[in-house]
Design an enzyme around this catalytic site. Sequence first.
Site, PDB file in Angstrom:
ATOM      1  N   GLU A  84      -2.043   8.983  -1.205  1.00  0.00           N
ATOM      2  CA  GLU A  84      -3.099   8.096  -0.728  1.00  0.00           C
ATOM      3  C   GLU A  84      -4.459   8.777  -0.806  1.00  0.00           C
ATOM      4  OE1 GLU A  84      -2.633   7.061   3.392  1.00  0.00           O
ATOM      5  OE2 GLU A  84      -3.913   5.291   3.147  1.00  0.00           O
ATOM      6  N   HIS A 110       1.176   6.132  -2.535  1.00  0.00           N
ATOM      7  CA  HIS A 110       0.170   5.078  -2.559  1.00  0.00           C
ATOM      8  C   HIS A 110      -0.257   4.958  -4.017  1.00  0.00           C
ATOM      9  CE1 HIS A 110      -1.202   4.021   1.499  1.00  0.00           C
ATOM     10  NE2 HIS A 110      -2.287   3.482   0.990  1.00  0.00           N
ATOM     11  N   ASP A 168       0.825  -1.206   0.000  1.00  0.00           N
ATOM     12  CA  ASP A 168       0.000   0.000   0.000  1.00  0.00           C
ATOM     13  C   ASP A 168       0.855   1.250   0.000  1.00  0.00           C
ATOM     14  OD1 ASP A 168       0.904  -0.685   2.560  1.00  0.00           O
ATOM     15  OD2 ASP A 168      -0.744   0.312   3.570  1.00  0.00           O
ATOM     16  N   ARG A 218       5.110   4.303   6.307  1.00  0.00           N
ATOM     17  CA  ARG A 218       4.608   4.244   7.676  1.00  0.00           C
ATOM     18  C   ARG A 218       4.570   2.791   8.174  1.00  0.00           C
ATOM     19  NH1 ARG A 218      -1.114   5.945   5.520  1.00  0.00           N
ATOM     20  NH2 ARG A 218      -1.997   3.905   5.055  1.00  0.00           N
ATOM     21  N   ASP A 219       3.914   2.584   9.315  1.00  0.00           N
ATOM     22  CA  ASP A 219       3.897   1.253   9.913  1.00  0.00           C
ATOM     23  C   ASP A 219       2.862   0.345   9.241  1.00  0.00           C
ATOM     24  OD1 ASP A 219       1.873   2.857  10.826  1.00  0.00           O
ATOM     25  OD2 ASP A 219       2.222   2.494  12.964  1.00  0.00           O
ATOM     26  N   GLU A 220       2.983   0.228   7.918  1.00  0.00           N
ATOM     27  CA  GLU A 220       2.166  -0.718   7.147  1.00  0.00           C
ATOM     28  C   GLU A 220       3.080  -1.388   6.127  1.00  0.00           C
ATOM     29  OE1 GLU A 220      -1.989  -0.267   6.393  1.00  0.00           O
ATOM     30  OE2 GLU A 220      -1.977   1.723   7.329  1.00  0.00           O
ATOM     31  N   TRP A 241     -11.409  -5.625  -2.201  1.00  0.00           N
ATOM     32  CA  TRP A 241     -10.146  -6.096  -1.618  1.00  0.00           C
ATOM     33  C   TRP A 241     -10.022  -7.603  -1.874  1.00  0.00           C
ATOM     34  CZ3 TRP A 241     -11.485  -1.348  -1.005  1.00  0.00           C
ATOM     35  CH2 TRP A 241     -10.569  -0.411  -0.575  1.00  0.00           C
ATOM     36  N   ASP A 277      -5.606  -2.541  -2.924  1.00  0.00           N
ATOM     37  CA  ASP A 277      -4.747  -1.591  -3.625  1.00  0.00           C
ATOM     38  C   ASP A 277      -4.208  -2.218  -4.911  1.00  0.00           C
ATOM     39  OD1 ASP A 277      -4.931  -1.165  -0.738  1.00  0.00           O
ATOM     40  OD2 ASP A 277      -3.595   0.546  -1.038  1.00  0.00           O
TER      41      ASP A 277
HETATM   42  C1  BGC Z   1      -3.934   1.056   3.619  1.00  0.00           C
HETATM   43  C2  BGC Z   1      -4.776   1.011   2.385  1.00  0.00           C
HETATM   44  C3  BGC Z   1      -5.665  -0.182   2.538  1.00  0.00           C
HETATM   45  C4  BGC Z   1      -6.609   0.203   3.653  1.00  0.00           C
HETATM   46  C5  BGC Z   1      -7.753  -0.721   3.900  1.00  0.00           C
HETATM   47  C6  BGC Z   1      -4.863   1.391   4.725  1.00  0.00           C
HETATM   48  O1  BGC Z   1      -4.262   1.611   5.938  1.00  0.00           O
HETATM   49  O2  BGC Z   1      -2.875   1.936   3.500  1.00  0.00           O
HETATM   50  O3  BGC Z   1      -4.304   1.423   1.218  1.00  0.00           O
HETATM   51  O4  BGC Z   1      -6.246  -0.665   1.417  1.00  0.00           O
HETATM   52  O5  BGC Z   1      -5.888   0.467   4.843  1.00  0.00           O
HETATM   53  O6  BGC Z   1      -8.217  -0.678   5.198  1.00  0.00           O
END
Ligand code: BGC
Length: 881
Positions: free
Chosen positions: A739, A760, A459, A463-465, A526, A472
Site C-alpha cells: 500500500e 494493495h 483495496d 484488514r478491516d476494509e 476516486w 484504487d
Molecule cells: C484504502 C485505500 C483507499 C483509501 C481512501 C484506504 O483505507 O485502503 O486504498 O483508497 O482508504 O481513503
Amino acid sequence: MASVQVTSVRFEHHDEPLGIGEPSPRLSWRVTTAEPGWLQAGYEVRALDDAGAVAWTSGRIDSGESHLVPWPGPPLGSRARLAVQVRAWGAATEPTPWSDPHAVEAGLLAPGDWTAEVVAPGWDEEPEGPVPAFRREFQIERSVRRARLYATAHGVYELWLNGVRVGDHVLAPGWTSYHHRLRYQTYDVTGALRAGGNALGALVAEGWYRGRLGFGGGRRDIWGDRTGLLVQLEVEYEDGSVAVVATDGSWRSAPSATTLASLYDGETHDARRAHAGWAEPGFDDTAWAAVLSQPLDATRLVAPDGPPVRRTELVEPVAILRTPSGKTIVDFGQNLVGRLRIRPRGPAGTEVVLRHAEVLEDGELGVRPLRLVKAEDRYILGGTGDVEEWEPSFTFHGFRYAEVSGWPGELSPADLTAVVCHSDMRRTGWFSCSEPLLERLHDNVVWAMRGNFLDVPTDCPQRDERLGWTGDLQVFAPTASFLYDCAGVLTSWLRDVRAEQLASPTQTPPLVVPDVLGWAFPAAAWSDVVTIAPWVLYERYGDLELLRRQYDSMVAWVDRVAELAGPDLIWDRHFQFGDWLDPTAPPEAAADTRTDGALVATAYFARSARIVSTVADLLGEEEDAKRYGRLADDVRAAFAREYVTPSGRVASDSQTAYALALRFDLLPDPARRERAGDRLAELVHTRDYHIGTGFVGTPLIADALVDAGQTQVAYRLLLERTCPSFLYPVTMGATTVWERWDSMLPDGSINPGEMTSFNHYALGAIADWLHRTVAGLAPAAPGYRRLAVRPRPGGGLTHARAVHETPYGTAAAGWSTLDGELLVSVTVPPNTTAVVELPDGSAPVEVGSGDHEFRIAYEPARYPPPRPPHTVWPKPGAEGE
Ligand code: BGC
C-alpha cells in the site's frame, strides 16, 4: 484440419454461459490461421436446438467484426438452450468450416420465474452465531432429461445434493450492492439426481450481507439481519414434465457444526457437532426447526456477468519456523489470499488454532496492520481416528504466514496447504525481461490483483476494509485488464457503481462500492472511476454497450463536478484524497502530499469532461459531445490560468503535478509542454531517482517522461532500489505490491501508520507501462482491433516481451539487443493489424496478422542517463560561484 478455423465462440463476457442474463447475448469468436494478413469479410451464425437441428441461421452478414457482434437470432427466453456455430469468410469465396457448437443457456430472466421463497433459520439469530444448515428431501420418479439448480442467499452459501457439493464456487453468490442487485447462480445437476429419495442441503453464513464490514469497528447487518436461502431446483423429465423443488416452509434448519463464520475474524468448526449424513436422504431431521419465510424482491435477482470466486491454486509451505517466543509459524513463501486446508489427526476436542498475517515483525506474526480483524480459524477435532481434512468455507485471509497452535503431535509441512481464492478470471497477460527484479515486481502486481479481485475489486484483502474503493480500481484498471480478463467482474461492479450513484441525492458515487461506509463525498480520482473505468474497458475490450449503459452515470458525475467547481472551474473547495500516499505523506496523514489536492481535482475534472465528450461522440450524442468538449477545453484553460506559469512550471512543482499536466494534456502550448517535461526529469534527478508520486501520479509518471523524450530517466526511476522506489519492496522480499512505498521500513519494522497493507494493487499500476512501453504492446483501437507496437528499450535491459490474449487471439511484442542491432518481434492476431513504430525514429509501418520481425541498427541510449550537474549534491571542497 482447415487452414482457417473459427474457434472460441463466446457470449458477452462469459466463460461459462450457463444461466446467463442476456436474452440477446453479443457474440465473439476467434479465427485461427497461419495465413498472413487474414481479415474477415463476412460471417454467419447458426443455432442448433437440443436435438442438433438448425433452429435458425443469420445468413451471411458482410462485416469484419468478430467481437461482441449483435445476437442475430430471436431473443432467448428463460431457460432457453441453444448451441451456436459460426463460420467466417476471408478474402476467399469459400467460408471456413462451421466452428464447434458452443452451448448457451439463459437463466431465469423474469421475476415471475421464481416460485421459491427466501427462508431463514427457525431461531433468533445472534450476530456471529452458528451457521445455519438447511435441508429438504424430495422424490425423483421418472428418468431425468435435465436438472438445473438456481440458488442465491442473504449471506454466502454452499449447497449439497445427496451429500455431494453442488458446484465449486467460493463465497457464492458473491458481493453486489444487494439493495439493487442480488446475483443467483445456475448449476447443472442432472447427473447428481437419483431415482427415489434425494436430499438438498445448504449452509448459509453471514458473509457480506449481514457480517461486520468497514474500519473503526465497522457496521453489521448492512443489508438485513437474517441469513436466508433461496433455491429453486427444476427437474425436467424425459416425458417433458417438470418438477420444482424450491425453498419454502417445508424446509428444516439447524445450527451446523460451523459455530462461527466471519469474513474478517475467521471461522470456527466443531467437528464433534457434525450432523452426519445431513445432506443425504434418510437423515432424521425431526429435531430440526421449521424455517421462516422472508420477503424477497425478485426484481433484484440477476444472473452473473463474470466468473465466480473459486479455489485457483494450492500453495505448499516452504518452511516451518519457531519464533523467539516459542510459537510455530508456517511460511508459504508467498503473500496470498485464501485460507488453509489442514489435515490433523488426534483425540476428539483437540482445538487447532490458525492465525494469519502477511509479514513477520521481530520474528513473530505481524498482526498490527490487520487492525480490528482476528483472522483466526479454529478447528475442533471430532476424533474419528482418521486424518480430518478441514478448510474453512465462509472466510478468507490475506497471509503469507500462519501461526499454528494446538496441533496434535508434531506439525509437518505435509499437514497443511494454502488455498488461493479469487474471481476465477482467465489470465490474459504476461511480461518478461532481462532484469529479474523487474520480473519479480511484475509477479507481485499479478499476485496483488489475484488477492484483490475477490468478486469485487478491493483495496486490500487482510484488514478491516477489503472494500471496493473506487480510486484504487480507477488507477489499476489498465493493468488489470491486461493481466486478466476482468471484463465480467468489472461490468458487474460498474453496474453497482452506477446504481448506487444514481440513487444518491447528489448523484455522487460512494467511495466504496458496494457502499458500506455511507461515505459519498465527491473525491477526484476516486469518484472519477465512473468515467475512467468504463473508458479503459472500452479501450481494452471494445465494449461499446458498456459505455452506453454507464453513460448517464458518467454525465451525472461530470455535471456534479461542474457544480462543485463553480464558475471558475477550479475545484478547490472540498477535501481531496489527492495524490494519496505519496512518499512524503506522513504515516498518519495519507492525503498530506506534495501535490495540491485541488490541482489533482481540477486535472481530473478536465480528464473526465474530455472522456464524456469522446464517449458522447461514439454514442451519437452530438450535442453532449460538443458541450462536454467545450467544458473540457474551458477546464484545461482554467487549469493553465490557475496552475501553470507562463514559462511552463506547474504549481506544487511535484512529479505528480507535471505527470498530470502532461498526460492529461493540460498545458497550452508546445513550449510549456517541453519545459514541463524537462522540469519533471529534473525533479526525478534531484530526488536521486526516488519515486515522488502516490496513487494519482504513479500510473502517469513513466509515460510522461517518455513523452517528454526522457525515456532513460523513466528507466532509471523504474530501476532504483532504495526507498522509496518501485524495486525497494522487491529488495525487501515483497511478493505482492504494498500500500505504501515503505509499508516495511528498511530496518524490517512495519510502517507505524494505521493503514499499512502489504497487498494493495494501486501502486502496481506501473505494470501497464511495462506492457505498453517497455515491451511495446498497446491497443491502437478499441479491443486491440489494431495494435500499437511501440517498444522503447533502455535501462540496460537486453530483452523484454509482453504477450496478451486479445479478443482476437494472442498478440505479442518484444525485443532483444544483439551486437549493434535490435531485434523486434511482433505477433498480430488474425483479423487485426498493427502499427509498428520502431525506436530508431523510422516511419511507422502497418502490418497484418502473423509473425513479424524487424532488425534495426541500434546503439543503446546512454544509461544511466547523464545527470544535470545542479541536481547533484556538491562534493566537499567544491567551490561556490
Ligand atoms: C484504502 C485505500 C483507499 C483509501 C481512501 C484506504 O483505507 O485502503 O486504498 O483508497 O482508504 O481513503
